[in-house]
Design a protein around this motif. Structure first.
Motif, PDB file in Angstrom:
ATOM      1  N   ASN A   1       2.007 -20.660 -18.632  1.00 36.29           N
ATOM      2  CA  ASN A   1       0.730 -20.859 -19.317  1.00 36.29           C
ATOM      3  C   ASN A   1       0.809 -20.173 -20.671  1.00 36.29           C
ATOM      4  O   ASN A   1       0.473 -18.995 -20.823  1.00 36.29           O
ATOM      5  CB  ASN A   1      -0.414 -20.279 -18.481  1.00 36.29           C
TER       6      ASN A   1
ATOM      7  N   GLN B   1      -4.863 -21.353 -21.769  1.00 32.67           N
ATOM      8  CA  GLN B   1      -5.767 -21.891 -20.761  1.00 32.67           C
ATOM      9  C   GLN B   1      -6.252 -20.792 -19.816  1.00 32.67           C
ATOM     10  O   GLN B   1      -5.494 -19.885 -19.463  1.00 32.67           O
ATOM     11  CB  GLN B   1      -5.067 -22.978 -19.934  1.00 32.67           C
TER      12      GLN B   1
ATOM     13  N   CYS C   1      -0.529 -24.177 -25.698  1.00 34.41           N
ATOM     14  CA  CYS C   1      -1.277 -25.313 -25.153  1.00 34.41           C
ATOM     15  C   CYS C   1      -0.519 -26.030 -24.044  1.00 34.41           C
ATOM     16  O   CYS C   1      -0.759 -27.207 -23.775  1.00 34.41           O
ATOM     17  CB  CYS C   1      -1.620 -26.291 -26.280  1.00 34.41           C
TER      18      CYS C   1
ATOM     19  N   PHE D   1      -2.195 -29.496 -23.419  1.00 40.12           N
ATOM     20  CA  PHE D   1      -3.645 -29.386 -23.586  1.00 40.12           C
ATOM     21  C   PHE D   1      -4.106 -29.739 -25.000  1.00 40.12           C
ATOM     22  O   PHE D   1      -5.293 -29.621 -25.302  1.00 40.12           O
ATOM     23  CB  PHE D   1      -4.116 -27.985 -23.185  1.00 40.12           C
TER      24      PHE D   1
ATOM     25  N   THR E   1      -9.861 -24.152 -22.126  1.00 40.05           N
ATOM     26  CA  THR E   1      -8.765 -24.079 -23.083  1.00 40.05           C
ATOM     27  C   THR E   1      -9.294 -23.830 -24.495  1.00 40.05           C
ATOM     28  O   THR E   1     -10.440 -24.182 -24.811  1.00 40.05           O
ATOM     29  CB  THR E   1      -7.931 -25.374 -23.066  1.00 40.05           C
TER      30      THR E   1
ATOM     31  N   PHE F   1      -9.685 -26.011 -15.607  1.00 41.52           N
ATOM     32  CA  PHE F   1      -9.177 -25.312 -16.769  1.00 41.52           C
ATOM     33  C   PHE F   1     -10.207 -25.229 -17.890  1.00 41.52           C
ATOM     34  O   PHE F   1     -10.953 -26.182 -18.142  1.00 41.52           O
ATOM     35  CB  PHE F   1      -7.932 -26.018 -17.321  1.00 41.52           C
TER      36      PHE F   1
ATOM     37  N   ALA G   1      -8.894 -30.856 -21.614  1.00 45.91           N
ATOM     38  CA  ALA G   1      -9.174 -30.083 -20.405  1.00 45.91           C
ATOM     39  C   ALA G   1     -10.051 -30.887 -19.448  1.00 45.91           C
ATOM     40  O   ALA G   1      -9.824 -30.883 -18.226  1.00 45.91           O
ATOM     41  CB  ALA G   1      -9.832 -28.763 -20.760  1.00 45.91           C
TER      42      ALA G   1
END
Length: 219
Positions: A92, A2, A95, A123, A32, A30, A39
């Protein structure tokens, strides 16, 4: 993975031409490589929350500020009250993104107060990941978790006596919240709010646990 863009809602509000209330609300959006739909869902969540916080500032908190000012001594100082929201991305990878948000409010008195919230997102789906998703909690494992937190407190008290309330053992259970966690590097951080188990000077108590390898299945 992300990418994060910071957004800000801020203003200085006046009363009789005097700046009396200042707010600054930081919130993320965000991008992604996982799922754009996910997102978008998560971004809407933070946008709505930020706008709701701004509306709260411009109505209830500002009105409270004006009310407080009316009761001050005529020649007393005019104190600007504040509302600040900041966030920290703590994990982070793949995903999964984890973060915490600290909301600080000063409305007079000796000091302000900070409230922490946190989110861990998948994500792929746009859904929140819970502590139970990661640890597969049972009554036994939850008991062991509380015992580990108590042990960390005992170790800290040897270095800093008085940094936790005397009845911290029972307060740990009374104030435990499954939502109060975030991921960081190779660990899980579980936290309590100010005053839950410790005096103001201790801040927001955090406790650390190894991040189990099955988390990689979610990435």
């Amino acid at each position: 993975m992300q990418t994060i863009i910071n957004n800000i809602l801020q203003d200085t509000m006046y009363y009789h031409n005097m700046p009396v209330f200042i707010y600054k609300i930081n919130y993320p959006s965000f991008g992604t490589t996982c799922s754009k739909a996910a997102a978008q869902k998560i971004n809407k969540h933070y946008t709505r929350a930020a706008r709701a916080a701004e509306a709260f500032c411009r109505t209830e908190l500002y009105n409270q500020t004006v009310k407080n000012l009316r009761y001050r001594q005529p020649d007393g100082p005019v104190q600007s009250y504040t509302f600040d929201v900041v966030y920290e991305i703590t994990y982070n990878l793949g995903c999964i993104t984890s973060l915490y948000i600290d909301t600080y409010r000063f409305m007079g008195g000796a000091h302000g107060e900070t409230k922490r919230t946190s989110d861990t997102w998948d994500f792929h789906t746009g859904s929140a990941i819970t502590l139970n998703d990661i640890l597969q909690l049972s009554s036994i494992s939850l008991h062991n978790l509380h015992q580990c937190i108590a042990q960390q407190i005992r170790e800290r008290l040897t270095l800093s006596p008085g940094s936790y309330f005397d009845d911290y053992s029972s307060l740990l259970l009374d104030n435990f919240d499954l939502a109060n966690f975030y991921l960081q590097d190779n660990k899980i951080v579980i936290y309590y709010q100010q005053y839950d188990i410790a005096p103001y000077s201790t801040g927001i108590p955090e406790f650390y646990f190894p991040l189990p390898s099955p988390i990689s299945l979610l990435e």
